[in-house]
Scaffold this active site. Structure first.
Site, PDB file in Angstrom:
ATOM      1  N   SER A 138       0.820  -0.831   0.283  1.00  0.00           N
ATOM      2  CA  SER A 138       0.159  -0.374  -0.126  1.00  0.00           C
ATOM      3  C   SER A 138       1.045   1.139   0.665  1.00  0.00           C
ATOM      4  O   SER A 138       1.270   1.695   0.718  1.00  0.00           O
ATOM      5  CB  SER A 138      -0.586  -0.032   1.129  1.00  0.00           C
ATOM      6  N   HIS A 187      -3.027  -6.321   2.280  1.00  0.00           N
ATOM      7  CA  HIS A 187      -2.447  -7.099   3.020  1.00  0.00           C
ATOM      8  C   HIS A 187      -3.066  -8.320   3.379  1.00  0.00           C
ATOM      9  O   HIS A 187      -2.658  -9.307   3.886  1.00  0.00           O
ATOM     10  CB  HIS A 187      -1.952  -6.481   4.093  1.00  0.00           C
ATOM     11  N   GLN A 229      -6.960  -1.937   7.077  1.00  0.00           N
ATOM     12  CA  GLN A 229      -5.575  -3.192   6.595  1.00  0.00           C
ATOM     13  C   GLN A 229      -5.177  -3.271   7.942  1.00  0.00           C
ATOM     14  O   GLN A 229      -4.232  -4.797   7.800  1.00  0.00           O
ATOM     15  CB  GLN A 229      -4.471  -1.602   6.594  1.00  0.00           C
ATOM     16  N   GLU A 230      -4.498  -2.796   8.926  1.00  0.00           N
ATOM     17  CA  GLU A 230      -4.001  -3.303  10.030  1.00  0.00           C
ATOM     18  C   GLU A 230      -4.880  -3.397  11.780  1.00  0.00           C
ATOM     19  O   GLU A 230      -5.661  -2.188  11.650  1.00  0.00           O
ATOM     20  CB  GLU A 230      -2.928  -2.885  10.399  1.00  0.00           C
ATOM     21  N   GLU A 260       1.652  -9.430   7.469  1.00  0.00           N
ATOM     22  CA  GLU A 260       2.753  -9.408   8.068  1.00  0.00           C
ATOM     23  C   GLU A 260       2.243 -10.066   9.683  1.00  0.00           C
ATOM     24  O   GLU A 260       2.852  -9.857  10.670  1.00  0.00           O
ATOM     25  CB  GLU A 260       1.919  -7.158   8.465  1.00  0.00           C
ATOM     26  N   ASP A 285      -3.949   0.319  11.961  1.00  0.00           N
ATOM     27  CA  ASP A 285      -3.433   1.388  10.424  1.00  0.00           C
ATOM     28  C   ASP A 285      -4.983   1.235   9.414  1.00  0.00           C
ATOM     29  O   ASP A 285      -5.147   0.105   8.744  1.00  0.00           O
ATOM     30  CB  ASP A 285      -2.474   1.027  10.010  1.00  0.00           C
ATOM     31  N   GLU A 327      -3.884   5.261  12.496  1.00  0.00           N
ATOM     32  CA  GLU A 327      -2.755   5.362  11.653  1.00  0.00           C
ATOM     33  C   GLU A 327      -3.228   5.900  10.040  1.00  0.00           C
ATOM     34  O   GLU A 327      -4.584   5.206   9.627  1.00  0.00           O
ATOM     35  CB  GLU A 327      -1.714   4.843  11.472  1.00  0.00           C
ATOM     36  N   ASP A 330       1.035   8.335   7.458  1.00  0.00           N
ATOM     37  CA  ASP A 330       2.375   7.433   7.077  1.00  0.00           C
ATOM     38  C   ASP A 330       1.846   8.182   5.678  1.00  0.00           C
ATOM     39  O   ASP A 330       2.802   8.381   5.285  1.00  0.00           O
ATOM     40  CB  ASP A 330       2.027   6.271   7.405  1.00  0.00           C
ATOM     41  N   LYS A 354       9.635   5.039   7.321  1.00  0.00           N
ATOM     42  CA  LYS A 354       9.833   4.017   6.950  1.00  0.00           C
ATOM     43  C   LYS A 354      10.901   4.889   5.488  1.00  0.00           C
ATOM     44  O   LYS A 354      10.547   5.493   5.099  1.00  0.00           O
ATOM     45  CB  LYS A 354       8.965   3.823   5.471  1.00  0.00           C
ATOM     46  N   HIS A 373       8.189  -0.980   9.435  1.00  0.00           N
ATOM     47  CA  HIS A 373       8.620  -2.030   8.728  1.00  0.00           C
ATOM     48  C   HIS A 373       7.803  -1.604   7.481  1.00  0.00           C
ATOM     49  O   HIS A 373       6.815  -1.122   7.884  1.00  0.00           O
ATOM     50  CB  HIS A 373       8.501  -3.550   9.328  1.00  0.00           C
ATOM     51  N   ARG A 374       7.819  -2.879   6.238  1.00  0.00           N
ATOM     52  CA  ARG A 374       7.380  -2.782   5.504  1.00  0.00           C
ATOM     53  C   ARG A 374       6.232  -3.190   4.977  1.00  0.00           C
ATOM     54  O   ARG A 374       6.545  -5.671   5.841  1.00  0.00           O
ATOM     55  CB  ARG A 374       7.584  -2.533   4.167  1.00  0.00           C
ATOM     56  N   SER A 375       4.982  -4.266   4.151  1.00  0.00           N
ATOM     57  CA  SER A 375       4.780  -5.702   4.766  1.00  0.00           C
ATOM     58  C   SER A 375       5.314  -6.214   3.942  1.00  0.00           C
ATOM     59  O   SER A 375       4.934  -7.327   4.061  1.00  0.00           O
ATOM     60  CB  SER A 375       3.435  -5.033   3.057  1.00  0.00           C
ATOM     61  N   LYS A 380       6.552   0.013  14.620  1.00  0.00           N
ATOM     62  CA  LYS A 380       5.863  -0.776  14.001  1.00  0.00           C
ATOM     63  C   LYS A 380       6.066  -1.817  13.306  1.00  0.00           C
ATOM     64  O   LYS A 380       7.301  -1.642  12.291  1.00  0.00           O
ATOM     65  CB  LYS A 380       4.737  -0.581  13.260  1.00  0.00           C
TER      66      LYS A 380
HETATM   67  C1  2PG Z   1       1.951   0.544   6.179  1.00  0.00           C
HETATM   68  C2  2PG Z   1       2.969  -0.565   5.723  1.00  0.00           C
HETATM   69  C3  2PG Z   1       3.208  -1.287   6.956  1.00  0.00           C
HETATM   70  P1  2PG Z   1       3.127  -1.382   3.456  1.00  0.00           P
HETATM   71  O1  2PG Z   1       1.190   0.741   5.429  1.00  0.00           O
HETATM   72  O2  2PG Z   1       2.143   0.685   7.351  1.00  0.00           O
HETATM   73  O3  2PG Z   1       2.632  -1.477   7.584  1.00  0.00           O
HETATM   74  O4  2PG Z   1       2.569  -1.244   4.503  1.00  0.00           O
HETATM   75  O5  2PG Z   1       4.955  -1.601   3.138  1.00  0.00           O
HETATM   76  O6  2PG Z   1       2.215  -2.373   2.338  1.00  0.00           O
HETATM   77  O7  2PG Z   1       2.997   0.160   3.380  1.00  0.00           O
HETATM   78 MG    MG Z   2       0.095   2.203   6.590  1.00  0.00          MG
END
Ligand code: 2PG
Ligand code: MG
Length: 405
Positions: free
Chosen positions: A42, A148, A156-157, A199, A235, A276, A303, A328, A356-358, A379
């Protein structure tokens, strides 16, 4: 003063089995820094490009033929000069020639080589105090949706946010929530096969609000049983379901006012402490309204809104869009750019959360970065080798500050 003796780039795979870049920086004292770069799904519209148009193969070709000669013989202490050279050789605003992931791997590998030469943790080498007065909260993904996970909620989370006194307590509490959620989903859907997303969070065919109820109840159960601090977080990655001016869920469509009211209600009803990307990535003003409404109760984290960029953060600060920023490295491509954004956030009283990233790599250095930045959160997901590597590094940094037993 030592110098960079050798720079190498290799193709490796991330946790989704996708190609990425690993960099090795060797100093003339024979010390190595080896780091690979993660990739998002994403991704924000304002991130640098992870790879040049020809993918990892082109990144390696350009990196080896054009970049390498400019990096060899540089001063190992000069992170800013090294990172400036990455920008100069690339020559584009989005790292589209060498790839943001090539830049990230090289930039962090130099820092790692320097820390290894110094014989100290990367966290200390980047300026963390010997005994940090606060540890980043574990921001752990317990249920996956959106981009994800196939067949899950739109959000998403679903996050266990554990801001406790020590890394060991935080990790234990977040993992207990993950486990309690798995048990509860199995109880509610006994005949369903239970899977995990990119994740390591659970994936189940349940809606956003039910998933949040399950998360809230699991956090309460763990708090009652262990007296540890662990709270619900989200998130939404809202840009992913924002189309033609509206937030389009599987079961409803909301305009901006509706989305702000819906999210503010969820924060109150479920005691959300971490929030988020509740709105689209261009919605600086809507973010400000939501932050004014709920910012005293929870971290409101940008983000995709900021993509770790200092100029976008400056806009968010001027508009009071959020009280925190997600960090990131590969959204901007170098450690120097990342730390400049972190410095602006800190100077303006915003919290940082290092993420982190997914699609991630089985390395722990992200925890060092979070500790070095004095971040409010790390995170990093909870299950899967690439996530556990970061938790274990945080545990190691925590244990290193205790008296030897
Ligand atoms: C997010 C990230 C990590 P992605 O949206 O915060 O959880 O996802 O690395 O796919 O951008
Ligand atoms: Mg995010």
């Amino acid at each position: 003063m030592s110098r960079v003796e050798e720079v190498r780039l290799r193709l490796v795979y991330d946790s989704r089995g996708k190609e990425t870049v690993e960099a090795t920086v060797k100093t003339d004292r024979g010390v190595l820094g080896i780091v690979s770069a993660p990739s998002g799904a994403s991704t924000g519209a304002h991130e640098v490009q992870a790879f040049p148009p020809g993918g990892v193969a082109e990144a390696l070709r350009v990196g080896t033929s054009i970049l390498r000669p400019k990096l060899v013989d540089r001063d190992v202490e000069d992170q800013a000069g090294f990172d400036r050279t990455l920008h100069e050789v690339d020559g584009t605003p989005t790292f589209s020639r060498i790839g943001g992931n090539t830049a990230t791997a090289l930039s962090v590998a130099l820092a790692m080589a320097r820390a290894n030469e110094q014989g100290i943790d990367l966290a200390r080498s980047l300026g963390a105090p010997e005994r940090p007065t606060r540890w980043p909260a574990v921001v752990g993904n317990t249920m996956n949706g959106g981009r994800h996970a196939i067949g899950g909620p739109d959000f998403q989370e679903f996050i266990a946010f554990a801001p406790d006194a020590t890394p060991a307590e935080e990790v234990r509490a977040a993992l207990a929530v993950h486990q309690a959620i798995g048990e509860e989903i199995h109880r509610r859907l006994p005949t369903h096969a239970l899977g995990r997303g990119d994740e390591g969070g659970w994936v189940a065919p349940i809606g956003n609000v039910v998933a949040l109820e399950i998360l809230d109840a699991a956090c309460a159960r763990v708090r009652d049983a262990t007296h540890r601090k662990v709270f619900p977080g989200l998130d939404l990655a809202a840009s992913e379901f924002f189309r033609d001016g509206a937030y389009r869920y599987q079961d409803r469509t909301l305009d901006l006012d509706g989305q702000i009211a819906f999210v503010a209600e969820l924060v109150d009803a479920h005691g959300i402490r971490y929030l988020e990307d509740p709105l689209d990535e261009e919605e600086f003003d809507g973010f400000a309204r939501l932050t004014a409404a709920v910012g005293s109760k929870c971290l409101v984290v940008g983000d995709d809104l900021y993509t770790t960029r200092r100029d976008r953060l400056a806009t968010g600060i001027a508009k009071r869009s959020s009280n925190a920023i997600l960090i990131k490295v590969n959204q901007v491509g170098t450690l120097t750019d990342t730390l400049a954004t972190v410095a602006l956030a800190r100077a303006s009283g915003l919290e940082t959360v290092v993420s982190h990233r997914s699609g991630d790599v089985p390395e722990g250095w992200l925890a060092d970065l979070a500790v070095a930045c004095g971040s409010a959160g790390l995170k990093c997901g909870l299950l899967g080798g690439e996530r556990v590597a970061k938790l274990n590094e945080l545990l190691r940094l925590g244990a290193a500050t205790e008296a030897p037993r």
